[in-house]
Scaffold this motif. Structure first.
Motif, PDB file in Angstrom:
ATOM      1  N   VAL A  90      -7.057  -3.424   2.594  1.00  0.00           N
ATOM      2  CA  VAL A  90      -7.626  -2.011   1.747  1.00  0.00           C
ATOM      3  C   VAL A  90      -7.030  -1.948   0.576  1.00  0.00           C
ATOM      4  O   VAL A  90      -5.844  -2.181   0.196  1.00  0.00           O
ATOM      5  CB  VAL A  90      -7.054  -0.919   2.534  1.00  0.00           C
ATOM      6  N   ALA A  91      -8.158  -1.525  -0.530  1.00  0.00           N
ATOM      7  CA  ALA A  91      -7.689  -1.099  -1.930  1.00  0.00           C
ATOM      8  C   ALA A  91      -7.284   0.377  -1.782  1.00  0.00           C
ATOM      9  O   ALA A  91      -8.053   1.181  -1.397  1.00  0.00           O
ATOM     10  CB  ALA A  91      -8.555  -1.164  -2.698  1.00  0.00           C
ATOM     11  N   ILE A  92      -5.811   0.507  -1.926  1.00  0.00           N
ATOM     12  CA  ILE A  92      -5.165   1.755  -1.492  1.00  0.00           C
ATOM     13  C   ILE A  92      -4.809   2.383  -2.725  1.00  0.00           C
ATOM     14  O   ILE A  92      -4.327   1.679  -3.838  1.00  0.00           O
ATOM     15  CB  ILE A  92      -3.932   1.627  -0.619  1.00  0.00           C
ATOM     16  N   GLN A  93      -5.106   3.885  -3.029  1.00  0.00           N
ATOM     17  CA  GLN A  93      -4.631   4.517  -3.965  1.00  0.00           C
ATOM     18  C   GLN A  93      -3.064   4.482  -3.988  1.00  0.00           C
ATOM     19  O   GLN A  93      -2.694   4.923  -3.065  1.00  0.00           O
ATOM     20  CB  GLN A  93      -5.350   5.752  -3.996  1.00  0.00           C
ATOM     21  N   ALA A  94      -2.474   4.069  -5.094  1.00  0.00           N
ATOM     22  CA  ALA A  94      -1.042   4.269  -5.333  1.00  0.00           C
ATOM     23  C   ALA A  94      -0.538   5.385  -5.975  1.00  0.00           C
ATOM     24  O   ALA A  94       0.256   6.165  -5.863  1.00  0.00           O
ATOM     25  CB  ALA A  94      -0.557   3.050  -6.007  1.00  0.00           C
ATOM     26  N   ASP A  95      -1.529   6.093  -7.022  1.00  0.00           N
ATOM     27  CA  ASP A  95      -1.130   7.230  -7.813  1.00  0.00           C
ATOM     28  C   ASP A  95      -2.512   7.544  -8.299  1.00  0.00           C
ATOM     29  O   ASP A  95      -3.024   6.911  -8.989  1.00  0.00           O
ATOM     30  CB  ASP A  95      -0.045   6.937  -8.660  1.00  0.00           C
ATOM     31  N   ASP A  96      -2.717   8.978  -8.264  1.00  0.00           N
ATOM     32  CA  ASP A  96      -3.764   9.361  -8.951  1.00  0.00           C
ATOM     33  C   ASP A  96      -3.686   9.559 -10.443  1.00  0.00           C
ATOM     34  O   ASP A  96      -4.496   9.828 -11.281  1.00  0.00           O
ATOM     35  CB  ASP A  96      -4.141  11.039  -8.537  1.00  0.00           C
ATOM     36  N   TRP A  97      -2.266   9.513 -10.840  1.00  0.00           N
ATOM     37  CA  TRP A  97      -2.071   9.694 -12.298  1.00  0.00           C
ATOM     38  C   TRP A  97      -2.558  11.122 -12.879  1.00  0.00           C
ATOM     39  O   TRP A  97      -3.031  11.408 -14.118  1.00  0.00           O
ATOM     40  CB  TRP A  97      -2.764   8.594 -13.220  1.00  0.00           C
TER      41      TRP A  97
ATOM     42  N   ASP B 202      -4.385  -5.956   7.265  1.00  0.00           N
ATOM     43  CA  ASP B 202      -3.331  -6.853   6.725  1.00  0.00           C
ATOM     44  C   ASP B 202      -2.902  -6.961   5.551  1.00  0.00           C
ATOM     45  O   ASP B 202      -1.767  -7.492   5.252  1.00  0.00           O
ATOM     46  CB  ASP B 202      -4.264  -8.430   7.278  1.00  0.00           C
ATOM     47  N   VAL B 203      -3.586  -6.492   4.567  1.00  0.00           N
ATOM     48  CA  VAL B 203      -3.476  -6.605   3.244  1.00  0.00           C
ATOM     49  C   VAL B 203      -3.708  -5.287   2.526  1.00  0.00           C
ATOM     50  O   VAL B 203      -4.605  -4.753   2.875  1.00  0.00           O
ATOM     51  CB  VAL B 203      -4.203  -7.672   2.483  1.00  0.00           C
ATOM     52  N   LEU B 204      -2.950  -4.900   1.523  1.00  0.00           N
ATOM     53  CA  LEU B 204      -2.948  -3.693   0.608  1.00  0.00           C
ATOM     54  C   LEU B 204      -3.068  -4.136  -0.766  1.00  0.00           C
ATOM     55  O   LEU B 204      -2.338  -4.934  -1.208  1.00  0.00           O
ATOM     56  CB  LEU B 204      -1.818  -2.711   0.874  1.00  0.00           C
ATOM     57  N   ALA B 205      -4.190  -3.663  -1.358  1.00  0.00           N
ATOM     58  CA  ALA B 205      -4.169  -3.805  -2.957  1.00  0.00           C
ATOM     59  C   ALA B 205      -4.313  -2.514  -3.747  1.00  0.00           C
ATOM     60  O   ALA B 205      -5.159  -1.814  -3.659  1.00  0.00           O
ATOM     61  CB  ALA B 205      -5.484  -4.623  -3.011  1.00  0.00           C
ATOM     62  N   PRO B 206      -3.080  -2.122  -4.170  1.00  0.00           N
ATOM     63  CA  PRO B 206      -2.857  -0.825  -4.733  1.00  0.00           C
ATOM     64  C   PRO B 206      -3.602  -0.624  -6.123  1.00  0.00           C
ATOM     65  O   PRO B 206      -3.744  -1.722  -6.778  1.00  0.00           O
ATOM     66  CB  PRO B 206      -1.258  -0.811  -5.047  1.00  0.00           C
ATOM     67  N   VAL B 207      -4.451   0.346  -6.064  1.00  0.00           N
ATOM     68  CA  VAL B 207      -5.088   0.807  -7.474  1.00  0.00           C
ATOM     69  C   VAL B 207      -4.709   2.123  -7.779  1.00  0.00           C
ATOM     70  O   VAL B 207      -3.911   2.865  -7.015  1.00  0.00           O
ATOM     71  CB  VAL B 207      -6.784   0.996  -7.122  1.00  0.00           C
ATOM     72  N   ALA B 208      -5.100   2.796  -8.955  1.00  0.00           N
ATOM     73  CA  ALA B 208      -4.528   4.013  -9.402  1.00  0.00           C
ATOM     74  C   ALA B 208      -5.567   4.658 -10.342  1.00  0.00           C
ATOM     75  O   ALA B 208      -6.394   3.893 -10.983  1.00  0.00           O
ATOM     76  CB  ALA B 208      -2.946   3.691 -10.132  1.00  0.00           C
ATOM     77  N   GLY B 209      -5.337   5.692 -10.453  1.00  0.00           N
ATOM     78  CA  GLY B 209      -6.176   6.692 -11.391  1.00  0.00           C
ATOM     79  C   GLY B 209      -7.676   6.948 -11.164  1.00  0.00           C
ATOM     80  O   GLY B 209      -8.041   6.472  -9.821  1.00  0.00           O
ATOM     81  N   GLY B 210      -8.678   7.239 -11.948  1.00  0.00           N
ATOM     82  CA  GLY B 210      -9.974   7.376 -11.295  1.00  0.00           C
ATOM     83  C   GLY B 210     -10.359   8.554 -10.871  1.00  0.00           C
ATOM     84  O   GLY B 210     -11.514   8.785 -10.321  1.00  0.00           O
ATOM     85  N   VAL B 211      -9.250   9.528 -10.785  1.00  0.00           N
ATOM     86  CA  VAL B 211      -9.602  11.041 -10.137  1.00  0.00           C
ATOM     87  C   VAL B 211      -9.970  12.039 -11.218  1.00  0.00           C
ATOM     88  O   VAL B 211     -10.794  12.769 -11.068  1.00  0.00           O
ATOM     89  CB  VAL B 211      -8.467  11.400  -9.314  1.00  0.00           C
ATOM     90  N   VAL B 212      -9.346  12.174 -12.238  1.00  0.00           N
ATOM     91  CA  VAL B 212      -9.474  13.050 -13.437  1.00  0.00           C
ATOM     92  C   VAL B 212      -9.898  12.339 -14.691  1.00  0.00           C
ATOM     93  O   VAL B 212      -9.341  11.205 -14.798  1.00  0.00           O
ATOM     94  CB  VAL B 212      -8.279  14.214 -13.392  1.00  0.00           C
ATOM     95  N   ALA B 213     -10.285  12.907 -15.483  1.00  0.00           N
ATOM     96  CA  ALA B 213     -10.801  12.555 -16.677  1.00  0.00           C
ATOM     97  C   ALA B 213      -9.788  12.178 -17.762  1.00  0.00           C
ATOM     98  O   ALA B 213      -9.594  11.420 -18.544  1.00  0.00           O
ATOM     99  CB  ALA B 213     -12.119  13.318 -17.363  1.00  0.00           C
ATOM    100  N   ASP B 214      -8.615  13.239 -17.527  1.00  0.00           N
ATOM    101  CA  ASP B 214      -7.724  13.176 -18.646  1.00  0.00           C
ATOM    102  C   ASP B 214      -6.486  12.738 -17.810  1.00  0.00           C
ATOM    103  O   ASP B 214      -5.174  13.074 -18.117  1.00  0.00           O
ATOM    104  CB  ASP B 214      -7.421  14.489 -19.166  1.00  0.00           C
ATOM    105  N   GLU B 215      -6.551  11.571 -17.168  1.00  0.00           N
ATOM    106  CA  GLU B 215      -5.422  11.036 -16.299  1.00  0.00           C
ATOM    107  C   GLU B 215      -4.334  10.484 -17.333  1.00  0.00           C
ATOM    108  O   GLU B 215      -4.508  10.226 -18.528  1.00  0.00           O
ATOM    109  CB  GLU B 215      -5.815   9.746 -15.648  1.00  0.00           C
ATOM    110  N   SER B 216      -3.232  10.542 -16.640  1.00  0.00           N
ATOM    111  CA  SER B 216      -1.921  10.074 -17.457  1.00  0.00           C
ATOM    112  C   SER B 216      -1.551   8.722 -17.130  1.00  0.00           C
ATOM    113  O   SER B 216      -0.533   8.983 -15.857  1.00  0.00           O
ATOM    114  CB  SER B 216      -1.047  11.227 -17.538  1.00  0.00           C
ATOM    115  N   PRO B 217      -1.740   7.700 -17.122  1.00  0.00           N
ATOM    116  CA  PRO B 217      -1.300   6.474 -16.332  1.00  0.00           C
ATOM    117  C   PRO B 217       0.159   6.391 -16.501  1.00  0.00           C
ATOM    118  O   PRO B 217       0.937   6.579 -17.616  1.00  0.00           O
ATOM    119  CB  PRO B 217      -1.936   5.289 -17.236  1.00  0.00           C
ATOM    120  N   ASP B 218       0.944   6.147 -15.380  1.00  0.00           N
ATOM    121  CA  ASP B 218       2.486   5.798 -15.541  1.00  0.00           C
ATOM    122  C   ASP B 218       2.781   4.691 -16.031  1.00  0.00           C
ATOM    123  O   ASP B 218       2.581   3.249 -15.565  1.00  0.00           O
ATOM    124  CB  ASP B 218       2.926   5.908 -14.032  1.00  0.00           C
ATOM    125  N   GLN B 219       3.142   4.525 -17.320  1.00  0.00           N
ATOM    126  CA  GLN B 219       3.561   3.176 -17.764  1.00  0.00           C
ATOM    127  C   GLN B 219       4.819   2.555 -17.268  1.00  0.00           C
ATOM    128  O   GLN B 219       5.243   1.328 -17.758  1.00  0.00           O
ATOM    129  CB  GLN B 219       3.790   3.337 -19.354  1.00  0.00           C
TER     130      GLN B 219
END
Length: 708
Positions: free
Chosen positions: A608-615, A638-655
């Motif tokens: 599963v590509a799992i959302q890790a953070d909406d940012w 069996d496997v998790l592939a974390p992804v993030a963002g893609g929810v709001v246009a003005d997202e703030s990536p966690d650096q």
């Protein structure tokens, strides 16, 4: 020029003496709240690289530091009763009292006016009187508090408890000493000196179990002396009425306002585990003094130049320190590692060291790790590097740790790959990577992200993919997605993946005509009939993936696509059993996963590509991902592939966290295999993530890594 410095710590003193040395006619006054000779804290640590900067800047104070400091090269890690020594790090330490004393004497020599036992209650009075005010009043800066609105001050409070002590026990290196007792996991951060510094910290759970807040100072000192008895060698812990605290990370949008400028901990803090607080303050002082070398009277320009010069390196170090802070806060996730891997994971925790740099610094430690890592891999044989070691991924045999993920297709016709793209996939599937992974394939016509996106919703699609998979030299996996309300978008090459219109039919600017609008797939718009259809579409696409011969299947539960949009509190505003609490928001995505797991063969690997953070503010977070991940693992994933963002246009990536750290936390909290979905382009990036136990596999976009 009249200059007032608030705070007589190392940064404030050094900035003042440098400015006075360069400008003897300036009137410079330092106000320090404590009496002369009174300070709190034990030793300070500086990396060797800082010494050359100090020598070039002010030779007399550098010489005095050299005469006082203790220098060493190794780093010692004590873990589960063993010592792991790493060479090649290079540090020096000296007592804080000694550093302050020599800087005070240097200020006296140059004519800086030092005023002790003089706290500044109203910094605005000073800014009204002086030409320049330097706020160097530390982590609890009253000046920053007074100017919080003008400076955009922000404080982030951690959860780990810590306190600073001293001891007469001898240590010949910077050491991190981990000890576990009935209450939990303790760590001592020590470094040498006439009196050794001995910082003790523990996570929130250990603190609660030990109930140190209910003990007197003498009682908790005795408790800690018992915890670290083996390493104190009969010596006591020395206290300066030390208080237990949680670490505060200080950030400011701006470091100056009018004639006020921040320096050191008043401007930014770095967690003590990277030993850089005093370094940052001294380097701030050097940079501030440099902008006044050719001062032409434009104070705003000078202070803006100081800030622009210092901010990039300061923020980089602060991000590294934050990663280190979070590592200690979640130390239980990694405490089960075998010793030499724990050592490598620990040394690379901040991101400033990698596998390659550790090989250069300490080839013996890395050689010890390689022997261990080879013994743990499925294939055995000659060792080359972590990225080239084989992996049994829940029954899927992979010959190396890279995942070659395809770039998006923009020219598919009704989900069917164009011939040139099918050829490209065949070439991709004959690479030397461990796993080839298709881009997300839509499970239905109206589930496509764009009109040019490929799908797996017809038998024609299945036939194309079956031919590609049959010609592959390596395992091939696919991803299944329903774009939801993010559908009908223009390809990124044309419009940054933005929808053509949310108020018209699917892709109206293109030639396709569909009856279902993307907004019909927003969580609040979907009824049970539509959810059942989507679930059936995922099942049907899974059956086609089985028939096509894919070795690995990954469902997309992130990036604002349909299943991910149910998980996010930003996009899911339902008030029934499919919205509200995380348990309820997970209900529909989990039902899809369970339906797919019934169709996907038990002897093939499911991910599963799992959302890790909406940012995004008030969005889905890593703690949510851990809770969701636990449910997914229980459902047969069996496997998790974390992804993030893609929810709001003005997202703030966690650096600070980033995709690599999301993989690290999920893997080691849930004991599940993970794919780090970073955009790795070098073998060193893959080696670092795999060797340190942060991921089992890593998406890779560089040249093929082949065994020599």
């Amino acid at each position: 020029m009249d200059v007032t410095t608030i705070g007589g710590g190392p940064g404030g003193l050094y900035a003042s003496l440098l400015l006075k040395e360069a400008n003897p006619d300036w009137n410079i006054t330092v106000y320090e709240r404590n009496p002369r000779g009174v300070t709190y804290g034990w030793g300070i640590v500086l990396p060797n690289r800082t010494l050359s900067k100090l020598e070039d800047t002010d030779a007399p104070s550098h010489e005095a530091i050299q005469e006082t400091a203790t220098r060493w090269d190794p780093f010692d890690l004590y873990y589960q009763g063993e010592r792991y020594r790493s060479e090649g790090h290079g540090f020096m330490s000296l007592q804080r009292t000694d550093l302050l004393d020599l800087l005070q004497k240097r200020c006296d020599e140059l004519g800086v006016d030092l005023v002790f036992d003089h706290p500044i209650e109203n910094p605005r009075e000073l800014t009204a009187e002086a030409d320049l005010v330097i706020a160097a009043d530390g982590i609890h800066s009253n000046t920053r508090r007074e100017y919080a609105d003008e400076l955009g001050a922000e404080m982030i409070t951690g959860s780990t408890r810590f306190s600073w002590f001293g001891t007469d026990a001898d240590f010949d290196a910077l050491s991190h000493i981990f000890v576990e007792n009935e209450d939990g996991i303790w760590c001592a951060h020590t470094y040498p000196g006439p009196t050794s510094t001995f910082i003790v910290d523990c996570d929130a759970e250990t603190w609660a179990n030990a109930r140190l807040d209910e003990r007197s100072e003498s009682e908790y000192l005795a408790y800690l002396e018992d915890v670290f008895a083996e390493h104190l060698d009969g010596h006591e812990l020395l206290s300066q009425t030390d208080k237990w605290r949680t670490f505060t990370t200080v950030k400011n949008d701006r470091w100056h306002h009018d004639n006020l400028v921040l320096l050191g901990d008043a401007a930014h803090t770095a967690h003590y585990s990277v030993g850089s607080g005093t370094t940052m303050a001294l380097e701030d002082a050097i940079s501030l003094a440099n902008v006044f070398e050719n001062y032409d009277g434009d104070l705003e320009e000078a202070l803006a130049t100081y800030e622009s010069n210092r901010r990039p390196s300061s923020e980089s170090l602060q991000r590294a320190a934050e990663r280190s802070r979070l590592h200690f806060e979640h130390i239980r996730r990694f405490y089960g590692f075998e010793g030499v891997q724990f050592a490598l994971h620990h040394l690379t925790r901040s991101g400033r060291l990698s596998y390659d740099s550790m090989q250069r610094r300490d080839p013996e430690l890395v050689a010890e790790f390689e022997d261990w890592f080879q013994s743990k891999t499925a294939g055995g044989g000659d060792y080359s590097s972590p990225s080239l070691q084989s992996l049994d991924l829940d029954g899927l045999e992979l010959n190396q740790r890279t995942v070659r993920a395809s770039e998006p297709t923009v020219s598919a016709s009704d989900g069917q790959l164009p011939s040139h793209k099918a050829t490209a996939y065949r070439e991709l599937a004959t690479s030397h990577d461990g796993l080839t992974l298709t881009e997300p394939l839509a499970v239905s016509q109206d589930g496509r992200p764009t009109a040019g996106s490929p799908g797996l919703y017809t038998d024609e699609h299945r036939g194309t993919w079956e031919r590609i998979v049959s010609e592959s030299d390596t395992p091939v996996g696919t991803q299944l997605v329903h774009a939801g309300s993010r559908g009908a978008g223009q390809p990124r090459a044309f419009a940054l993946d933005r929808p053509t219109s949310r108020n018209e039919a699917w892709a109206p600017r293109l030639t396709d005509q569909y009856p279902t609008r993307p907004e019909a797939f927003a969580p609040e718009s979907m009824d049970e009939e539509l959810r059942a259809r989507v679930r059936d579409d995922f099942e049907a696409a899974t059956e086609r993936a089985v028939a096509a011969g894919f070795d690995y299947l990954q469902l997309h539960l992130g990036n604002g696509y349909l299943l991910g949009s149910y998980l996010s509190p930003v996009t899911n505003s339902r008030e029934d059993q499919f919205g509200g609490s995380l348990t309820d928001r997970l209900r529909f995505p989990l039902s899809v996963v369970e339906a797919v797991s019934e169709v996907w063969p038990a002897d093939r690997t499911l991910g599963v590509a799992i959302q890790a953070d909406d940012w995004a503010a008030d969005g889905f977070t890593l703690s949510d991902a851990i809770e969701v991940g636990e449910e997914l693992v229980d459902a047969g994933v069996d496997v998790l592939a974390p992804v993030a963002g893609g929810v709001v246009a003005d997202e703030s990536p966690d650096q600070v966290e980033g995709l690599a750290n999301y993989s690290d936390h999920l893997r080691n909290e849930l004991d599940v295999s993970t794919i780090a979905t970073v955009h790795a382009t070098t073998q060193d990036e893959v080696d670092t993530l795999v060797a340190t136990g942060r991921a089992d596999l890593c998406t890779y976009y560089g040249p093929s890594i082949e065994t020599e």
